[in-house]
Design a protein around this motif. Structure first.
Motif, short mmCIF file in Angstrom:
data_model
loop_
_atom_site.label_atom_id
_atom_site.label_comp_id
_atom_site.label_asym_id
_atom_site.label_seq_id
_atom_site.Cartn_x
_atom_site.Cartn_y
_atom_site.Cartn_z
N LYS A 85 0.84 -1.20 0.00
CA LYS A 85 0.00 0.00 0.00
C LYS A 85 0.88 1.25 0.00
O LYS A 85 1.93 1.28 0.64
CB LYS A 85 -0.92 0.01 1.22
N ASP A 91 -1.98 12.24 3.26
CA ASP A 91 -3.28 11.59 3.49
C ASP A 91 -3.90 12.11 4.78
O ASP A 91 -3.22 12.70 5.62
CB ASP A 91 -3.10 10.07 3.61
N GLN A 94 -7.13 8.96 9.18
CA GLN A 94 -7.82 7.69 9.13
C GLN A 94 -7.34 6.84 7.97
O GLN A 94 -7.22 5.61 8.08
CB GLN A 94 -9.34 7.89 9.04
N ALA A 95 -7.05 7.48 6.83
CA ALA A 95 -6.55 6.73 5.68
C ALA A 95 -5.21 6.07 6.01
O ALA A 95 -4.95 4.92 5.60
CB ALA A 95 -6.40 7.66 4.47
N ILE A 97 -4.10 5.22 9.10
CA ILE A 97 -4.33 4.15 10.08
C ILE A 97 -4.96 2.94 9.40
O ILE A 97 -4.59 1.78 9.69
CB ILE A 97 -5.21 4.66 11.24
N ASP A 98 -5.89 3.17 8.49
CA ASP A 98 -6.50 2.05 7.77
C ASP A 98 -5.45 1.28 6.97
O ASP A 98 -5.48 0.05 6.90
CB ASP A 98 -7.60 2.57 6.83
N ALA A 99 -4.51 2.00 6.37
CA ALA A 99 -3.48 1.35 5.56
C ALA A 99 -2.49 0.58 6.42
O ALA A 99 -2.04 -0.51 6.04
CB ALA A 99 -2.75 2.39 4.72
N GLY A 101 -3.11 -0.60 9.53
CA GLY A 101 -3.78 -1.62 10.32
C GLY A 101 -3.91 -1.22 11.78
O GLY A 101 -3.55 -0.10 12.17
N THR A 102 -4.39 -2.12 12.59
CA THR A 102 -4.60 -1.85 14.01
C THR A 102 -3.27 -1.61 14.72
O THR A 102 -2.37 -2.45 14.65
CB THR A 102 -5.33 -3.02 14.69
N TYR A 122 0.10 6.71 17.45
CA TYR A 122 -0.21 5.32 17.14
C TYR A 122 1.12 4.59 16.96
O TYR A 122 1.96 5.02 16.15
CB TYR A 122 -1.02 5.23 15.84
#
Length: 222
Positions: A85, A91, A94-95, A97-99, A101-102, A122
């Protein structure tokens, strides 16, 4: 409109990951420095310009173009690849963090004199990645992505462990050079982001830090 606040803010603490190890699966590097103990007494002007929405839209457009490969080389330097990715400092939070992962851990804090101004981090320990955001009035604004994994290079091939000579060969002379403790720091400034590279005492890259200039400029760091 400006709302002038005096707080201790996160830039010095954001450097902490860049100057120490990583790779633990849990329980390490999760305690962030208190906002009121780091850079105490920094005056911060929280900026809310009328053009902010346009700036965010432009940044998102640049990031989308980078992902599709249709943008300039300068903008593509804002991105890196992780597990197939493309992730950009341009970005939204949220984009990113989504890329990624947790996260393994998170940390958040706010200034004692202004609960609406704070930070959130994070932590991805095994990937040696930290994401830092500036939280203003409940909205997270992506500020820094710090990487210490030698398997995650910049688009020009610079990674953890690269020499200063390698960096200059790839990017040219730095925009700025400074020192933090025993570390030298070199910076490359682009139109809407920076690449910040702390160096070890052997002049090798100790971390790659992508900084979002729009978020940085939302506050006055004087």
């Amino acid at each position: 409109m400006k709302s002038r606040k005096t707080v201790a803010i996160l830039m010095a603490s954001a450097m902490m990951l860049a100057l120490m190890g990583c790779g633990s699966s849990e329980g390490e590097a999760t305690d962030g420095a208190d906002l009121n103990e780091v850079n105490v007494g920094i005056s911060v002007d929280v900026m809310a310009p009328e053009s902010e929405a346009d700036s965010i839209t432009d940044a998102s457009t640049d990031a989308s173009e980078a992902a599709s490969g249709t943008t300039s080389a300068a903008t593509s330097d804002s991105s890196f690849s992780y597990k197939g990715k493309v992730i950009s400092i341009l970005d939204d939070t949220q984009a990113v963090i989504d890329a990624l992962g947790t996260p393994d851990d998170t940390y958040e804090d706010s200034a004692d004199d202004n609960p609406n101004l704070g930070e959130k981090r994070y932590y991805y320990h095994l990937a040696c990645i930290e994401v830092s955001t500036l939280v203003i009035d409940g909205k997270e604004n992506l500020l820094l992505i710090t990487i210490k994994d030698p398997e995650i290079p910049t688009p020009k091939g610079i990674k953890f462990g690269s020499s200063k000579d390698d960096v200059i060969a790839a990017y040219g002379e730095p925009t700025k050079e400074s020192e933090s403790g025993d570390h030298k720091i070199i910076e490359y400034e682009f139109d809407n982001y920076k690449i910040i590279l702390p160096l070890s005492n052997k002049d090798t890259v100790d971390a790659i830090m992508y900084e979002n200039s729009a978020t940085h400029d939302m506050v006055s760091w004087s």
